[in-house]
Design an enzyme around this catalytic site. Structure first.
Site, PDB file in Angstrom:
ATOM      1  N   ASP A 113     -29.935  19.738  70.105  1.00 54.06           N
ATOM      2  CA  ASP A 113     -29.833  18.290  70.227  1.00 54.06           C
ATOM      3  C   ASP A 113     -30.310  17.608  68.944  1.00 54.06           C
ATOM      4  O   ASP A 113     -29.640  16.736  68.406  1.00 54.06           O
ATOM      5  CB  ASP A 113     -30.626  17.790  71.445  1.00 54.06           C
ATOM      6  CG  ASP A 113     -32.070  18.294  71.473  1.00 54.06           C
ATOM      7  OD1 ASP A 113     -32.446  19.136  70.619  1.00 54.06           O
ATOM      8  OD2 ASP A 113     -32.830  17.862  72.360  1.00 54.06           O
ATOM      9  N   ARG A 124     -33.338  11.652  80.019  1.00 58.22           N
ATOM     10  CA  ARG A 124     -32.243  12.559  79.624  1.00 58.22           C
ATOM     11  C   ARG A 124     -30.899  12.046  80.134  1.00 58.22           C
ATOM     12  O   ARG A 124     -29.854  12.366  79.596  1.00 58.22           O
ATOM     13  CB  ARG A 124     -32.470  13.956  80.218  1.00 58.22           C
ATOM     14  CG  ARG A 124     -33.668  14.705  79.647  1.00 58.22           C
ATOM     15  CD  ARG A 124     -33.583  16.178  80.043  1.00 58.22           C
ATOM     16  NE  ARG A 124     -34.854  16.866  79.914  1.00 58.22           N
ATOM     17  CZ  ARG A 124     -35.309  17.421  78.796  1.00 58.22           C
ATOM     18  NH1 ARG A 124     -34.607  17.346  77.695  1.00 58.22           N
ATOM     19  NH2 ARG A 124     -36.473  18.041  78.776  1.00 58.22           N
TER      20      ARG A 124
HETATM   21  P1  IMP Z   1     -38.395  20.651  65.688  1.00 63.40           P
HETATM   22  O1  IMP Z   1     -38.861  22.029  66.018  1.00 63.40           O
HETATM   23  O2  IMP Z   1     -39.537  19.781  65.206  1.00 63.40           O
HETATM   24  O3  IMP Z   1     -37.191  20.586  64.784  1.00 63.40           O
HETATM   25  O4  IMP Z   1     -38.047  19.959  67.063  1.00 63.40           O
HETATM   26  C1  IMP Z   1     -36.951  20.280  67.770  1.00 63.40           C
HETATM   27  C2  IMP Z   1     -37.146  19.877  69.215  1.00 63.40           C
HETATM   28  O5  IMP Z   1     -38.105  18.836  69.385  1.00 63.40           O
HETATM   29  C3  IMP Z   1     -35.837  19.314  69.719  1.00 63.40           C
HETATM   30  O6  IMP Z   1     -35.014  20.306  70.248  1.00 63.40           O
HETATM   31  C4  IMP Z   1     -36.296  18.330  70.766  1.00 63.40           C
HETATM   32  O7  IMP Z   1     -36.472  18.987  71.994  1.00 63.40           O
HETATM   33  C5  IMP Z   1     -37.648  17.847  70.286  1.00 63.40           C
HETATM   34  N1  IMP Z   1     -37.537  16.541  69.569  1.00 63.40           N
HETATM   35  C6  IMP Z   1     -37.690  16.309  68.251  1.00 63.40           C
HETATM   36  N2  IMP Z   1     -37.520  15.002  67.962  1.00 63.40           N
HETATM   37  C7  IMP Z   1     -37.232  14.408  69.132  1.00 63.40           C
HETATM   38  C8  IMP Z   1     -36.916  13.045  69.483  1.00 63.40           C
HETATM   39  O8  IMP Z   1     -36.860  12.097  68.671  1.00 63.40           O
HETATM   40  N3  IMP Z   1     -36.687  12.832  70.794  1.00 63.40           N
HETATM   41  C9  IMP Z   1     -36.726  13.811  71.759  1.00 63.40           C
HETATM   42  N4  IMP Z   1     -37.007  15.078  71.468  1.00 63.40           N
HETATM   43  C10 IMP Z   1     -37.258  15.384  70.167  1.00 63.40           C
END
Ligand code: IMP
Length: 174
Positions: free
Chosen positions: A98, A163
């Site tokens: 996402d 969601r």
């Molecule tokens: P990363 O590991 O920091 O790249 O984060 C990835 C995961 O964090 C995503 O798959 C989301 O589940 C969650 N995430 C990161 N930013 C957001 C946001 O702005 N809204 C909701 N979920 C987020």
């Protein structure tokens, strides 16, 4: 704490871009069979729409991950809550995320899946927040680049809520 959701990407804008991504992916794999891996939970809505615009023989699988507690800051720890149902050795695999925020989740998943010897392993992400990157991850197919705001809707949550919104919006606390 009361909050409101300020629209950022409308349902129509998302639908148009998802259609384009599907066409792009269809061309990229040129008729080869594809394993579409949805990274749960956030990408289940995106994956469901995207796969209907991909004209290839494909199967879907799911990887459950958890990187957050109840807040909006990453813990840096990626927990696998559900593994793939079948081996991927020798197959073309496309991970569907996402949002790529710090990049830690995708980097971890790429390392993990690479050990299973797929014939190719690529990434499709609906959203990317480049200003938050902690590790560089290649995104082969990207929907939108957004600024550093916490967003919800179209599968993305804030403490498991929102969601079900058909659009993507920014959480603003009153
Ligand atoms: P990363 O590991 O920091 O790249 O984060 C990835 C995961 O964090 C995503 O798959 C989301 O589940 C969650 N995430 C990161 N930013 C957001 C946001 O702005 N809204 C909701 N979920 C987020």
């Amino acid at each position: 704490m009361p909050e409101r959701i300020v629209p950022m990407l409308t349902a129509d804008v998302i639908a148009q871009r998802v259609r384009e991504l599907g066409e792009e992916i269809t061309k990229a794999y040129a008729g080869r069979p594809l394993v579409l891996v949805a990274v749960l939970k956030g990408s289940f809505v995106f994956t469901a729409d995207l796969m209907r615009h991909i004209d290839l023989p494909l199967r879907t699988d799911f990887l459950g991950t958890r990187s957050y507690g109840e807040g909006t800051e990453t813990t840096g720890v990626v927990q696998i809550t559900q593994d793939l149902s079948r081996p991927i050795e020798g197959e073309d695999v496309l991970l569907v995320e996402d949002i790529v925020d710090t990049g830690l989740t995708i980097a971890h998943l790429l390392d993990l899946l690479q050990t299973r010897k797929p014939s190719s392993l690529r990434v499709c992400a609906l959203l990317h927040k480049p200003s938050r990157a902690k590790v560089h991850v290649p995104i082969d197919h990207l929907g939108f680049t957004i600024e550093d705001k916490f967003v919800v809707g179209y599968g993305l949550d804030w403490a498991e809520r929102y969601r079900n919104l058909p659009f993507i919006g920014v959480v603003e606390h009153a």
